[in-house]
Design a protein around this motif. Structure first.
Motif, short mmCIF file in Angstrom:
data_model
loop_
_atom_site.label_atom_id
_atom_site.label_comp_id
_atom_site.label_asym_id
_atom_site.label_seq_id
_atom_site.Cartn_x
_atom_site.Cartn_y
_atom_site.Cartn_z
N GLU A 25 0.71 -1.09 -0.38
CA GLU A 25 0.15 0.03 0.08
C GLU A 25 0.89 0.75 0.09
OE1 GLU A 25 -3.07 1.83 0.24
OE2 GLU A 25 -3.38 0.04 -0.28
N GLU A 26 1.06 2.48 -0.51
CA GLU A 26 1.77 2.94 -1.33
C GLU A 26 1.15 4.60 0.08
OE1 GLU A 26 1.37 5.65 -3.69
OE2 GLU A 26 2.26 3.64 -5.67
N ASN A 27 -0.28 4.58 0.39
CA ASN A 27 -0.56 5.73 1.17
C ASN A 27 -1.34 4.92 2.48
OD1 ASN A 27 -0.82 8.14 2.45
ND2 ASN A 27 -3.20 8.47 1.43
N LEU A 28 -0.19 5.10 3.81
CA LEU A 28 -0.63 4.19 4.60
C LEU A 28 -1.02 5.28 5.96
CD1 LEU A 28 3.18 2.81 4.90
CD2 LEU A 28 1.41 2.07 4.51
N VAL A 29 -1.25 6.74 6.14
CA VAL A 29 -2.19 6.68 6.93
C VAL A 29 -3.23 7.66 6.32
CG1 VAL A 29 -0.56 7.04 8.71
CG2 VAL A 29 -0.22 9.03 6.75
N GLN A 30 -3.94 8.46 6.76
CA GLN A 30 -5.46 9.03 6.56
C GLN A 30 -5.93 9.83 7.75
OE1 GLN A 30 -7.98 5.91 5.92
NE2 GLN A 30 -9.13 6.61 7.39
N GLU A 31 -6.80 10.62 7.86
CA GLU A 31 -7.22 12.01 8.71
C GLU A 31 -8.02 11.87 10.10
OE1 GLU A 31 -10.24 16.01 8.40
OE2 GLU A 31 -8.34 15.28 6.80
N CYS A 32 -7.61 11.52 10.80
CA CYS A 32 -7.72 10.55 12.13
C CYS A 32 -8.75 11.17 12.36
CB CYS A 32 -6.72 11.70 13.65
SG CYS A 32 -7.92 10.29 15.41
N ALA A 33 -9.75 10.02 12.76
CA ALA A 33 -11.75 10.36 11.81
C ALA A 33 -12.53 10.66 13.58
CB ALA A 33 -12.24 8.71 11.85
N VAL A 34 -11.61 10.86 14.79
CA VAL A 34 -12.48 11.31 16.01
C VAL A 34 -11.24 12.15 16.17
CG1 VAL A 34 -12.90 10.92 18.67
CG2 VAL A 34 -12.56 8.56 16.50
N GLU A 35 -11.80 12.96 16.58
CA GLU A 35 -11.77 14.49 17.19
C GLU A 35 -11.06 13.89 18.70
OE1 GLU A 35 -12.78 19.01 17.78
OE2 GLU A 35 -13.92 17.83 16.17
N GLY A 36 -9.80 14.61 18.38
CA GLY A 36 -8.55 14.45 19.85
C GLY A 36 -7.96 13.24 19.72
N MET A 37 -8.51 12.11 18.67
CA MET A 37 -7.80 11.24 19.42
C MET A 37 -5.99 11.44 18.65
SD MET A 37 -8.72 8.27 21.13
CE MET A 37 -8.53 7.08 20.13
N GLY A 38 -6.06 11.70 17.54
CA GLY A 38 -4.98 12.33 16.94
C GLY A 38 -4.83 13.42 15.27
N ASP A 39 -3.95 13.46 15.15
CA ASP A 39 -4.06 13.59 13.63
C ASP A 39 -4.37 12.66 13.24
OD1 ASP A 39 -3.82 17.11 15.18
OD2 ASP A 39 -1.08 16.09 14.96
N TYR A 40 -3.38 12.43 12.92
CA TYR A 40 -4.11 10.98 11.26
C TYR A 40 -3.70 9.27 12.44
CZ TYR A 40 -2.28 14.62 8.85
OH TYR A 40 -1.90 15.67 7.43
N GLN A 41 -4.35 8.21 11.31
CA GLN A 41 -4.39 7.68 11.68
C GLN A 41 -4.03 6.27 10.99
OE1 GLN A 41 -8.86 7.61 12.75
NE2 GLN A 41 -8.77 5.39 11.44
N CYS A 42 -3.01 5.15 11.25
CA CYS A 42 -2.08 4.34 10.51
C CYS A 42 -3.46 2.97 10.20
CB CYS A 42 -1.20 3.89 10.85
SG CYS A 42 -1.01 2.63 9.65
N ASN A 43 -4.39 2.95 9.06
CA ASN A 43 -5.19 1.48 9.53
C ASN A 43 -4.78 0.38 9.18
OD1 ASN A 43 -6.77 2.96 10.63
ND2 ASN A 43 -8.38 3.45 9.02
N MET A 44 -3.55 0.08 8.69
CA MET A 44 -2.67 -0.99 7.86
C MET A 44 -3.40 -2.15 9.25
SD MET A 44 -2.16 0.18 4.70
CE MET A 44 -1.61 -1.27 4.56
N ALA A 45 -2.94 -2.49 10.32
CA ALA A 45 -3.12 -3.59 10.92
C ALA A 45 -4.26 -4.49 10.85
CB ALA A 45 -2.70 -2.64 12.33
N LEU A 46 -5.17 -3.66 10.65
CA LEU A 46 -6.53 -4.41 10.73
C LEU A 46 -6.18 -5.44 9.13
CD1 LEU A 46 -8.89 -1.59 10.81
CD2 LEU A 46 -7.93 -3.78 12.55
#
Ligand code: ARG
Length: 586
Positions: A25-46
């Motif tokens: 996968e080229e793009n490993l991160v995306q904007e964090c869906a939950v406010e306050g939890m982060g700026d970005y998130q990575c869902n690759m583990a799933l």
């Protein structure tokens, strides 16, 4: 991809490698869906969990443990069922933002093609109607987006000035004013310089001629004959037609100017006359033209066609050329005279078949000197609340100037309702504000949905200062401008320090260029409109969460003003990409 996200991707790639996972996968991160939890998130583990048959939480833990010690991200946390959330270090955001601001005016070198945007498409002597509004609005924006990413652009209005409507008007005039020298076939002298008809005459001439032609076969035949005679160069008709073209173009220019729509070329169907013979001879020479029911056509069917592909007509039975001939000749002209790499047609979806035929015919006949990329950027219909194409109450197609007048009076009403104090302003100033608010309402509504979709004309909603509307965007911009003005802020004072507030607005700014590129790739101004609306919302919450002008802490005040400055800059740029003029004050 924005540089910050690129660097984050590198860090995650490295972490994946070190923890022994392979992922393409080229793009490993995306904007964090939950406010306050982060700026970005990575869902690759799933997704890796399925491949490695391991629990996603464990994989997320493995990856996260490799993220320590980098200087870009911090506060990494794991959330069920296996998301990795994290923040970007503030000082890093500051340096990216400073860089973004410094390079803001640099041209994006994403594409260096020479592109013709074919839009507007008004018909000479026929009133501009709402269908033409969408072409003008969307086309102007697509042209500006192409320019922004680095293309050399040419906007061509491609007037409809060579078809049957011209013959109808000439025939109607010949009935009304048979004594005019234009109708005297023996006349060899010069024709008058002054046009015998005005724009007012034209407003009623075409509708009347059209109605007669529809109900009277004889009349229609005469109109067709006049069209052919004009096309064959009958002197008096050509002279009269030139007057009509002049009068009509002047009026059209005024209308388009009003909409902040500007063309580089004012060419029309008739400007391609010199290529008709070339096109027809070339296709005939290649053995690809054939006669079918008296007309000259090109067979463009293909074995793989699932749906019917009608032949492309070069000449009608009576020898007249038509829409297909003029479009084919136009492409040849753009190839030979402009040397373009790409043509983008911004035309009503209902003409899609015509363009599919045109593109196929060009491919089949190999008539161009060089390969031109051709796109049909079709648009849907502007409907009334009844779900049918927008009409006046009397049932006819709404003319553009009366539509604009309606929107202006609604915009005026809304400005007064919202309590904006415009009563102290000069009449000229009020007129300017009303006009810009109205045009922003009309254009933003059109550009904030994907162009191929239909939408419902809802004047109340479009003119509102709340919600996803042009007036809301203009108001937000004047708010930012007014803060900067009141604070006496100048660009030399810029100080990037985002430690005082949440990062989401700053990160949104950093994704600006990505959004422009996406808009270019899909020829979709709505991506810019969506982006701008989101940024405006973030700015308004930022504005409400602090007291920028009265902030006592000088460092903080300067940081807040710097953000206001960058947001204002980006929002104005977005509006300019959409072809919407902004206001300094409201
Ligand atoms: N004049 C046409 C119309 O009103 C639109 C022209 C679109 N452009 C083109 N190259 N055919 O329907």
């Amino acid at each position: 991809m924005n540089k910050l996200v690129e660097e984050i991707n590198e860090i995650f790639n490295e972490a994946l490698k070190k923890s022994g996972y392979v992922c393409d996968e080229e793009n490993l991160v995306q904007e964090c869906a939950v406010e306050g939890m982060g700026d970005y998130q990575c869902n690759m583990a799933l997704s890796l969990a399925k491949v490695y048959k391991k629990s996603p939480m464990d994989i997320a833990g493995d990856i996260a443990s490799q993220l320590e010690g980098n200087d870009l991200i911090e506060n990494v946390s794991i959330a069920r069922p296996g998301y990795i959330n994290f923040f970007v270090k503030k000082e890093k955001i500051d340096s990216f933002l400073c860089d973004f601001d410094e390079k803001f005016d640099e041209k994006l070198n994403f594409c260096d093609k020479k592109v013709v945007v074919d839009y507007g498409g008004a018909n000479v002597a026929k009133p501009l109607h709402v269908g033409h509004l969408r072409s003008a609005t969307i086309g102007e924006s697509i042209k500006r987006i192409c320019q922004k990413v680095g293309c050399e652009t040419i906007g061509d209005v491609h007037l409809g000035d060579w078809g049957l409507q011209m013959g109808m008007i000439i025939h109607e005039l010949s009935l009304r004013h048979n004594e005019w020298v234009y109708f005297d076939e023996k006349y060899t002298g010069e024709y008058p310089k002054e046009s015998p008809i005005t724009i007012k005459d034209l407003e009623t001439l075409y509708p009347e001629a059209n109605a007669k032609a529809k109900s009277d076969e004889e009349y229609m035949n005469e109109a067709k004959k006049a069209t052919l005679e004009l096309q064959n160069g009958r002197r008096g008709y050509v002279a009269l037609w030139k007057h009509i073209l002049d009068v009509s173009s002047k009026d059209l220019k005024k209308n388009y100017d009003h909409l902040n729509v500007h063309f580089d070329l004012w060419l029309g169907e008739s400007d391609t006359q010199k290529y008709y013979d070339y096109v027809i001879d070339e296709i005939t020479r290649k053995g690809l033209a054939k006669t079918s029911q008296g007309a000259l056509v090109v067979d463009i069917t293909d074995e793989s066609d699932k749906n019917e592909m009608p032949p492309f007509i070069l000449k009608k039975t009576d020898g007249a050329v038509l829409y297909s001939t003029t479009d084919l000749a136009t492409v040849v002209q753009r190839d030979k005279e402009l040397g373009v790499d790409r043509i983008i047609y911004v035309v009503d979806n209902r003409q899609e078949m015509h363009f599919r035929q045109l593109f196929r015919c060009i491919e089949r006949t190999g008539i161009l000197e060089k390969n031109i990329e051709m796109d049909f950027a079709g648009f849907g219909t502007m409907n009334g609340k009844d779900g049918k194409p927008y009409k006046t109450r009397a049932g006819g197609v709404m003319q553009l100037d009366s539509l604009i007048r309606d929107v202006e009076s609604k915009a005026h009403e809304k400005i007064l309702q919202s309590g904006k104090d415009i009563n102290t302003l000069s009449a000229e100033n009020v007129e300017n504000i009303v006009r810009k608010v109205a045009i922003s309402a009309l254009k933003f509504a059109d550009l904030s949905i994907f162009r191929a979709k239909d939408y419902i004309f809802d004047i109340d909603k479009f003119c509102s200062f709340e919600g996803k509307t042009g007036p809301y965007m203009l108001y937000t911009i004047t708010r930012a401008k007014s803060i900067l003005r009141k604070a006496g802020f100048s660009a030399s004072q810029k100080a990037f320090d985002t430690s005082y507030f949440d990062s989401s607005m700053a990160l949104q700014l950093l994704s600006y260029k990505d959004n422009i590129l996406r808009a270019y790739e899909s020829l979709a101004p709505n991506i810019v409109a969506d982006y701008a609306y989101k940024l405006a919302n973030k700015f308004n919450s930022f504005y409400n969460s602090c007291n920028i002008i009265n902030e006592k802490d000088d460092k903080k005040r300067l940081s807040l003003l710097t953000m206001t400055y960058v947001v204002e800059r980006v929002l104005c740029d977005c509006m300019s990409l959409l072809g919407i003029e902004v206001l300094d004050k409201m």
